[in-house]
Design an enzyme around this catalytic site. Structure first.
Site, PDB file in Angstrom:
ATOM      1  N   ASN A 265       0.871  -1.174   0.000  1.00  0.00           N
ATOM      2  CA  ASN A 265       0.000   0.000   0.000  1.00  0.00           C
ATOM      3  C   ASN A 265       0.914   1.233   0.000  1.00  0.00           C
ATOM      4  O   ASN A 265       1.419   1.631   1.040  1.00  0.00           O
ATOM      5  CB  ASN A 265      -0.889  -0.031   1.252  1.00  0.00           C
ATOM      6  CG  ASN A 265      -1.771   1.194   1.370  1.00  0.00           C
ATOM      7  OD1 ASN A 265      -1.831   2.015   0.452  1.00  0.00           O
ATOM      8  ND2 ASN A 265      -2.456   1.331   2.497  1.00  0.00           N
TER       9      ASN A 265
ATOM     10  N   LYS B  27       0.160   4.159  -0.287  1.00  0.00           N
ATOM     11  CA  LYS B  27      -0.541   5.325   0.276  1.00  0.00           C
ATOM     12  C   LYS B  27      -0.298   6.533  -0.641  1.00  0.00           C
ATOM     13  O   LYS B  27      -0.104   6.351  -1.829  1.00  0.00           O
ATOM     14  CB  LYS B  27      -0.096   5.580   1.705  1.00  0.00           C
ATOM     15  CG  LYS B  27      -0.210   4.320   2.563  1.00  0.00           C
ATOM     16  CD  LYS B  27      -0.250   4.593   4.021  1.00  0.00           C
ATOM     17  CE  LYS B  27      -0.429   3.269   4.753  1.00  0.00           C
ATOM     18  NZ  LYS B  27      -0.718   3.396   6.157  1.00  0.00           N
TER      19      LYS B  27
ATOM     20  N   HIS C 296     -10.000   0.763   3.887  1.00  0.00           N
ATOM     21  CA  HIS C 296      -8.835   1.076   4.726  1.00  0.00           C
ATOM     22  C   HIS C 296      -9.234   2.072   5.812  1.00  0.00           C
ATOM     23  O   HIS C 296      -9.950   3.031   5.547  1.00  0.00           O
ATOM     24  CB  HIS C 296      -7.696   1.637   3.875  1.00  0.00           C
ATOM     25  CG  HIS C 296      -6.405   1.685   4.632  1.00  0.00           C
ATOM     26  ND1 HIS C 296      -6.150   2.626   5.598  1.00  0.00           N
ATOM     27  CD2 HIS C 296      -5.318   0.872   4.593  1.00  0.00           C
ATOM     28  CE1 HIS C 296      -4.945   2.398   6.112  1.00  0.00           C
ATOM     29  NE2 HIS C 296      -4.422   1.336   5.523  1.00  0.00           N
TER      30      HIS C 296
ATOM     31  N   GLU D 260      -7.729   4.461   7.227  1.00  0.00           N
ATOM     32  CA  GLU D 260      -7.384   5.875   7.001  1.00  0.00           C
ATOM     33  C   GLU D 260      -8.469   6.561   6.183  1.00  0.00           C
ATOM     34  O   GLU D 260      -8.752   7.746   6.363  1.00  0.00           O
ATOM     35  CB  GLU D 260      -6.015   5.988   6.310  1.00  0.00           C
ATOM     36  CG  GLU D 260      -4.882   5.741   7.283  1.00  0.00           C
ATOM     37  CD  GLU D 260      -3.540   5.415   6.631  1.00  0.00           C
ATOM     38  OE1 GLU D 260      -3.420   5.493   5.396  1.00  0.00           O
ATOM     39  OE2 GLU D 260      -2.612   5.060   7.390  1.00  0.00           O
TER      40      GLU D 260
ATOM     41  N   GLU E 110      -6.228  -5.638   9.735  1.00  0.00           N
ATOM     42  CA  GLU E 110      -5.377  -4.483   9.999  1.00  0.00           C
ATOM     43  C   GLU E 110      -5.862  -3.783  11.275  1.00  0.00           C
ATOM     44  O   GLU E 110      -6.694  -2.863  11.198  1.00  0.00           O
ATOM     45  CB  GLU E 110      -5.477  -3.479   8.842  1.00  0.00           C
ATOM     46  CG  GLU E 110      -4.767  -3.890   7.582  1.00  0.00           C
ATOM     47  CD  GLU E 110      -4.030  -2.708   6.964  1.00  0.00           C
ATOM     48  OE1 GLU E 110      -2.849  -2.852   6.696  1.00  0.00           O
ATOM     49  OE2 GLU E 110      -4.639  -1.644   6.774  1.00  0.00           O
TER      50      GLU E 110
ATOM     51  N   GLY F 129       0.807   2.360  11.016  1.00  0.00           N
ATOM     52  CA  GLY F 129       1.638   3.559  11.109  1.00  0.00           C
ATOM     53  C   GLY F 129       2.159   3.822  12.512  1.00  0.00           C
ATOM     54  O   GLY F 129       2.520   4.954  12.836  1.00  0.00           O
TER      55      GLY F 129
ATOM     56  N   SER G 217       2.259  -1.989  10.452  1.00  0.00           N
ATOM     57  CA  SER G 217       3.662  -1.885  10.887  1.00  0.00           C
ATOM     58  C   SER G 217       4.498  -3.123  10.562  1.00  0.00           C
ATOM     59  O   SER G 217       5.402  -3.495  11.316  1.00  0.00           O
ATOM     60  CB  SER G 217       3.740  -1.572  12.391  1.00  0.00           C
ATOM     61  OG  SER G 217       3.238  -0.277  12.635  1.00  0.00           O
TER      62      SER G 217
HETATM   63  P1  PGA Z   1       1.959   0.570   7.834  1.00  0.00           P
HETATM   64  O1  PGA Z   1       0.588   0.700   7.059  1.00  0.00           O
HETATM   65  O2  PGA Z   1       2.628  -0.668   7.341  1.00  0.00           O
HETATM   66  O3  PGA Z   1       2.697   1.806   7.491  1.00  0.00           O
HETATM   67  O4  PGA Z   1       1.637   0.476   9.302  1.00  0.00           O
HETATM   68  C1  PGA Z   1      -0.178  -0.428   6.770  1.00  0.00           C
HETATM   69  C2  PGA Z   1      -1.439  -0.008   6.051  1.00  0.00           C
HETATM   70  O5  PGA Z   1      -1.981   1.053   6.364  1.00  0.00           O
HETATM   71  O6  PGA Z   1      -1.923  -0.704   5.160  1.00  0.00           O
END
Ligand code: PGA
Length: 255
Positions: free
Chosen positions: A12, A14, A98, A100, A170, A176, A215
């Site tokens: 991802n 982002k 997701h 976010e 997740e 994050g 993470s």
């Molecule tokens: P991250 O994000 O690996 O930076 O924690 C994972 C995600 O949001 O899919």
């Protein structure tokens, strides 16, 4: 993870990358990642870079796709991108739900269910993200939270819609945060999700996968890849660092 099954690695990106950055990034991925025999790798890029991803990765073993999709078919929906358009770029994977996005754009479970259905309609793999907040985990209700996110899809479309799809556990507190779930926590929740979906389907899935995200990095990947219930991982930050990403894939390929 099962020894004889290909592991799924979804990146991802982002809201990262640029036309210039992507040239080196996509080249490195194509050169270094194409020979992994035991992996299905999918790169979920920002919409404007789909064409570039397609140009660089076509003919390789690496798939690509996006991080969202409209719940509508083509039409008067300013600023949206339809599943049909994603398919136009030969996308194979679409992240949906997701956290976010859910937080920033108030996505309802019903919206997510509709998006999931659109992705399936155009023969792409949804990567459905589900997970609980830290407060919900501390209250011990993570299974209830995650099942209600999934049940909306099952109620509207039936469990069979999960054939050829990926569910990513997740936990929101792990995204994050540098506080990944432990392999035991990830294994337990992935097992629960798989059983929850399978018990609503009166047949066996041929291709249904559960992966973990939050993470993931080159250090914790070693342990995560030993978890029996995980079919792969979803990688955020570490996927835009080519060294980290390479190390994770190399660990996955050999575990
Ligand atoms: P991250 O994000 O690996 O930076 O924690 C994972 C995600 O949001 O899919």
């Amino acid at each position: 993870m099962k020894k004889n099954k290909k592991k799924i690695i979804i990146a991802n990106m982002k809201m990262n990358g640029s036309l210039n950055f992507n040239i080196d990034y996509l080249n490195a991925i194509k050169i270094n990642f194409n020979n992994y025999k035991n992996l299905n790798i999918g790169l979920c890029v920002p919409y404007p870079y789909l064409f570039q991803a397609k140009e660089f990765l076509k003919g390789s073993n690496i798939g690509w796709g996006s991080q969202n999709v409209a719940k509508f078919e083509n039409g008067p929906h300013t600023g949206e991108v339809s599943a049909e358009m994603l398919k136009d770029f030969d996308s194979q994977y679409v992240i949906v739900g997701h956290s976010e996005r859910n937080t920033a754009y108030c996505e309802s479970d019903e919206n997510i269910a509709n998006k999931f259905e659109r992705i399936k309609k155009y023969k792409m793999s949804p990567v459905l993200c589900v997970g609980e907040t830290l407060i919900e985990r501390e209250a011990g209700i993570m299974e209830r939270v995650v099942s209600s996110q999934i049940d909306t899809i099952i109620q509207i479309y039936g469990a069979e819609i999960f054939e050829d799809s990926i569910v990513a556990y997740e936990p929101i507190w792990a995204i994050g945060s540098d506080m990944a779930a432990t392999p035991i926590q990830a294994n337990k929740m992935c097992n629960f999700i798989k059983e929850h979906i399978c018990k609503s389907y009166n047949s066996d899935f041929e291709n249904f996968n559960i992966i973990y995200g939050g993470s993931v990095n080159s250090k914790n990947a070693v342990q995560l890849f030993t978890s029996e219930s995980l079919d792969g991982v979803l990688i955020g930050r570490a996927s835009v660092n080519i060294d980290e990403f390479s190390q994770i894939c190399s660990t996955a390929d050999s575990s």
